[in-house]
Design a protein around this motif. Structure first.
Motif, PDB file in Angstrom:
ATOM      1  N   MET A  70       0.848  -1.185   0.000  1.00 53.74           N
ATOM      2  CA  MET A  70       0.000   0.000   0.000  1.00 53.74           C
ATOM      3  C   MET A  70       0.882   1.232   0.000  1.00 53.74           C
ATOM      4  SD  MET A  70      -3.367   0.155   0.354  1.00 53.74           S
ATOM      5  CE  MET A  70      -4.284  -0.579   1.698  1.00 53.74           C
ATOM      6  N   GLY A 126      -6.530  14.914  -4.296  1.00 53.40           N
ATOM      7  CA  GLY A 126      -7.814  14.232  -4.446  1.00 53.40           C
ATOM      8  C   GLY A 126      -7.700  13.048  -5.389  1.00 53.40           C
ATOM      9  N   GLU A 127      -8.679  12.134  -5.291  1.00 49.73           N
ATOM     10  CA  GLU A 127      -8.640  10.917  -6.089  1.00 49.73           C
ATOM     11  C   GLU A 127      -8.609  11.218  -7.590  1.00 49.73           C
ATOM     12  OE1 GLU A 127     -11.898   8.342  -5.175  1.00 49.73           O
ATOM     13  OE2 GLU A 127     -11.110   6.662  -6.352  1.00 49.73           O
ATOM     14  N   SER A 128      -9.400  12.196  -8.019  1.00 52.01           N
ATOM     15  CA  SER A 128      -9.488  12.473  -9.454  1.00 52.01           C
ATOM     16  C   SER A 128      -8.190  13.054  -9.997  1.00 52.01           C
ATOM     17  CB  SER A 128     -10.617  13.472  -9.732  1.00 52.01           C
ATOM     18  OG  SER A 128     -11.780  13.084  -9.081  1.00 52.01           O
ATOM     19  N   GLN A 154      -5.530  10.457 -10.134  1.00 55.52           N
ATOM     20  CA  GLN A 154      -5.676   9.551 -11.267  1.00 55.52           C
ATOM     21  C   GLN A 154      -5.153  10.164 -12.564  1.00 55.52           C
ATOM     22  OE1 GLN A 154      -9.648   8.714 -12.465  1.00 55.52           O
ATOM     23  NE2 GLN A 154      -9.095   6.784 -13.408  1.00 55.52           N
ATOM     24  N   GLU A 155      -5.463  11.447 -12.753  1.00 53.51           N
ATOM     25  CA  GLU A 155      -4.985  12.093 -13.983  1.00 53.51           C
ATOM     26  C   GLU A 155      -3.467  12.146 -14.000  1.00 53.51           C
ATOM     27  OE1 GLU A 155      -7.053  15.839 -14.727  1.00 53.51           O
ATOM     28  OE2 GLU A 155      -8.958  14.804 -14.386  1.00 53.51           O
ATOM     29  N   LEU A 158      -3.639  -1.914  -9.781  1.00 56.44           N
ATOM     30  CA  LEU A 158      -3.536  -0.707  -8.980  1.00 56.44           C
ATOM     31  C   LEU A 158      -4.944  -0.310  -8.562  1.00 56.44           C
ATOM     32  CD1 LEU A 158      -1.638   1.641  -8.068  1.00 56.44           C
ATOM     33  CD2 LEU A 158      -2.219   2.771 -10.206  1.00 56.44           C
ATOM     34  N   ALA A 159      -5.166  -0.148  -7.264  1.00 51.60           N
ATOM     35  CA  ALA A 159      -6.495   0.250  -6.795  1.00 51.60           C
ATOM     36  C   ALA A 159      -6.382   1.504  -5.935  1.00 51.60           C
ATOM     37  CB  ALA A 159      -7.127  -0.881  -5.992  1.00 51.60           C
ATOM     38  N   TYR A 160      -7.410   2.341  -5.992  1.00 49.54           N
ATOM     39  CA  TYR A 160      -7.475   3.584  -5.224  1.00 49.54           C
ATOM     40  C   TYR A 160      -8.387   3.382  -4.018  1.00 49.54           C
ATOM     41  CZ  TYR A 160      -5.962   5.471  -9.714  1.00 49.54           C
ATOM     42  OH  TYR A 160      -5.290   5.713 -10.874  1.00 49.54           O
ATOM     43  N   LEU A 161      -7.882   3.618  -2.811  1.00 45.37           N
ATOM     44  CA  LEU A 161      -8.707   3.455  -1.623  1.00 45.37           C
ATOM     45  C   LEU A 161      -8.724   4.767  -0.842  1.00 45.37           C
ATOM     46  CD1 LEU A 161      -7.180   0.035  -0.505  1.00 45.37           C
ATOM     47  CD2 LEU A 161      -9.270   0.368  -1.804  1.00 45.37           C
ATOM     48  N   PRO A 162      -9.726   5.606  -1.097  1.00 48.30           N
ATOM     49  CA  PRO A 162      -9.765   6.900  -0.418  1.00 48.30           C
ATOM     50  C   PRO A 162     -10.365   6.789   0.979  1.00 48.30           C
ATOM     51  CG  PRO A 162     -11.556   6.732  -2.020  1.00 48.30           C
ATOM     52  CD  PRO A 162     -10.838   5.406  -2.023  1.00 48.30           C
ATOM     53  N   ARG A 192      -3.282   0.751  -3.666  1.00 46.86           N
ATOM     54  CA  ARG A 192      -2.865  -0.626  -3.440  1.00 46.86           C
ATOM     55  C   ARG A 192      -2.284  -1.209  -4.726  1.00 46.86           C
ATOM     56  NH1 ARG A 192      -7.282  -3.504  -1.984  1.00 46.86           N
ATOM     57  NH2 ARG A 192      -7.441  -4.149  -4.137  1.00 46.86           N
ATOM     58  N   VAL A 213     -16.795  20.458   4.694  1.00 42.28           N
ATOM     59  CA  VAL A 213     -18.138  19.942   4.394  1.00 42.28           C
ATOM     60  C   VAL A 213     -19.141  20.294   5.500  1.00 42.28           C
ATOM     61  CG1 VAL A 213     -17.225  18.118   2.938  1.00 42.28           C
ATOM     62  CG2 VAL A 213     -17.490  17.699   5.382  1.00 42.28           C
ATOM     63  N   LEU A 265     -16.672  14.539  10.048  1.00 40.93           N
ATOM     64  CA  LEU A 265     -15.793  14.548   8.884  1.00 40.93           C
ATOM     65  C   LEU A 265     -14.938  15.817   8.870  1.00 40.93           C
ATOM     66  CD1 LEU A 265     -15.398  12.447   6.735  1.00 40.93           C
ATOM     67  CD2 LEU A 265     -17.084  13.604   5.310  1.00 40.93           C
TER      68      LEU A 265
END
Lengths: 428, 428
Positions: free
Chosen positions: B186, B193-195, B198-199, B214-218, B226, B393, B398
């Motif tokens: 990991m 951020g996730e987006s 990814q880019e 490859l996995a994204y775990l937010p 991962r 938020v 959170l």
């Protein structure tokens, strides 16, 4: 026919994440009287998701999926749902705008992937996500002339999933379902172990035939008793629950601190508010956990003044007024230091009540005299002072939790018994 | 074909118990290189269990069930397993004796139900239970000329299940399986951020055919990546993982804060220890959560001096030295107050680094100018001061989590860049 919960994500299958989402959905559906027949976890793989969805459609009339709605390449739930329901995917421009605005309002750039998150199966309704960015979606289908199936896809982030379940899914579900009556309430106890508790109330436990059930749910905060009643007449089952709750409360007396979603910190907050008292904490081994818990309650600012986390001795001395002699002679983990810390934070922050913790959380730092798990906690209030020695466990995190529970329960018992006017008069 | 884990028990379906057994089995199987394709939870009902077993036999070549092996009337796994494998049940007299002896050795009476627990499907092997009383059982079946399926039933009590899985199941499994190698690691990122993430790494994502995934775990702490590799040669897959990790680290630079089980607070602790720096926190809206997180790390007492949780303005003034003018003119949620708090706690507790938070956690207390989720955080250290405005938020819990993450990451970036000797010299 029954409900099926499908969790999508490799992280569950390899045991990296425990499936708390399925438990949360199961609990929520049980609360509104819907029986969950099956839970399934599948990987982030199109064919696995599709197979699970098809099997669920054959066997269940309510299907909820979580996970796989994010913006990245491994988020493929949308495609599989569209395939299972034999429809297409479409980008909803109003969603593109709404999600973009959400990014902007947080001062962040709008990523390209916003269009992925705004994609939903054609003909589906959108489930709003007020906590995060990924919306969910839902639909219904005809099972028979009288009965419609209900399907919803929710994101996998627990806070988002739970808010959407309560705010978006349950209301829609109530439109398509005549709900059987299952009611349950949680009676919260603390300061009494599960076995002793069980013996104490053995004769009050309802028989299996009565339609009433009693379950013991222990955690670090105490033992919660779940009372459940099933029936057709809501008034009748409420009466049954009232009677059982009254009997348990009478037997357990002050071991019961609350009911329902309350917890020890909200029970303490409720009593502090009512009696117009303020509190401050002086924390060593809990490291701020008590303050953190107290401040989790909305509105805590009316009774919580603040905390001094005194992790090193110089902070204990300078910020809390602990004697160097007490530290030298009795050590930081001692009754004297615990009392001086509670008194110090009460006086210096100007609170009605001061509480303190000092101990050896572990896993290292123990001595033969004071092994890991040795903790002193103290209370200082208008009704006097007290210190309690706790002998806890070898686990750092659990020691912090158990100490916090003990302190909150100590405060609760003292302020419940506290006659504010008389005591405040004494003080002045 | 893959493994399937079947958990039997109503308590899971109604959300009373989280399915930690399935996670433990998934983790253990992943460790020895077996891929879990599906997890299923069914109720304590003969037909539901039987259907799940039959579906599993069609789709999986390794099946493990937990639950339903106790001595009471709702423990019906034995019957369903016998039906699914088209065999009978038999009482094993040697088991009756063994289980009876176990009761006797604990000074307990031998219950009649011992004969139920000594009942296993005909032709199955017994799996010993050294922790509790209920044994498990297992069998194999032919899938093809070269391949045999493996089935095991384990009790639902987690401590019993886990001991039996390691001591009894895995060794038998190694007799019927040539284990493939699956390794994963990991990579922990934060502040992106996730987006956007990814880019940034789009071209580095391995193709599905490569055996690398490859996995994204937010979560509230950031996005975890991962990396998983599958293959026959452990050295080769380690090399592949090394290469992918190196490429990701180079691309993501300081967004990567750690690997494996580390978290942001342990990464910060590691750097503070190495650079011999100390830290203190001044918290308003986080209410002690940052201190709590820092103190979760064993050994934190060497670099964490303490915290002042200033929930009310008078504590901000008296314990942290915040100006009354700043509070009146700029308000408690402002850049000026955040900076004064960070500086105040740094000076008063004698730490190298002070950090602070002040904001509107919600759900109430927002204004048009400063809506819920408006948070100022600040840093004061040997390398100067900085304050950052966060727009978060509507969710209180959170907001506390996200603010804590932002502060820990701010500290991490500052101290990573900090040339301790030079800066400390400047200061002196």
């Amino acid at each position: 026919m029954t409900a099926e919960i499908i969790t999508i994500g490799d992280e569950i299958l390899i045991g990296q994440t425990v499936n708390s989402n399925a438990a949360a959905i199961g609990e929520q559906l049980h609360r509104v009287g819907i029986e969950v027949g099956r839970m399934v976890v599948v990987s982030d793989d199109h064919h696995d998701i599709l197979r699970a969805l098809r099997q669920a459609r054959d066997e269940a009339d309510l299907i909820i999926t979580t996970g796989g709605l994010g913006p990245t390449h491994d988020d493929i739930t949308r495609e599989a749902v569209a395939a299972a329901f034999e429809t297409d995917l479409e980008i909803r421009e109003e969603l593109v705008e709404a999600i973009s605005n959400r990014y902007k309002s947080r001062g962040r750039d709008v990523p390209e992937s916003v269009r992925i998150q705004a994609t939903v199966p054609t003909g589906f309704d959108v489930l709003n996500n007020d906590v995060g960015t990924a919306p969910g979606f839902c639909t219904t289908w005809d099972i028979s002339d009288e009965r419609r199936g209900f399907f919803a896809s929710l994101p996998g982030v627990p806070a988002e999933m739970q808010a959407m379940l309560v705010d978006e899914v349950i209301p829609r579900l109530s439109e398509v379902r005549d709900l059987r009556q299952i009611r349950s309430r949680m009676l919260l106890t603390t300061g009494i172990g599960e076995s002793v508790l069980q013996e104490k109330i053995r004769d009050l436990v309802p028989s299996p035939e009565s339609g009433l059930r009693l379950a013991y749910l222990p955690n670090a905060g105490g033992v919660r008793l779940r009372l459940t009643a099933v029936g057709d007449d809501p008034n009748h089952i409420d009466e049954e629950l009232d009677a059982l709750e009254a009997a348990l409360r009478e037997r357990l007396e002050e071991y019961v601190y609350g009911i329902g979603d309350e917890n020890l910190e909200s029970a303490v907050g409720r009593i502090l508010s009512k009696k117009k008292l303020t509190i401050a904490t002086a924390e060593s081994c809990t490291g701020g956990l008590i303050a953190n818990r107290i401040s989790d309650i909305s509105g805590a600012s009316t009774y919580f003044l603040g905390a001094i986390v005194a992790y090193c001795n110089s902070v204990k001395m300078h910020a809390l007024g602990v004697d160097v002699e007490a530290l030298d002679e009795d050590g930081a983990v001692s009754e004297t230091v615990a009392l001086q810390m509670a008194r110090g934070v009460r006086e210096r922050l100007g609170a009605d009540i001061g509480v303190s913790t000092t101990g050896i959380a572990g896993p290292t730092g123990g001595t033969p005299d004071k092994p890991v798990g040795t903790v002193w906690v103290a209370y200082s209030g208008p009704d006097g002072e007290t210190a309690v020695l706790l002998k806890l466990v070898k686990h750092r995190g659990l020691n912090k939790e158990l100490t916090t529970t003990a302190v909150l329960d100590l405060v609760r018992r003292r302020i419940l018994a506290l006659d504010v006017e008389a005591d405040v008069q004494d003080r002045s």
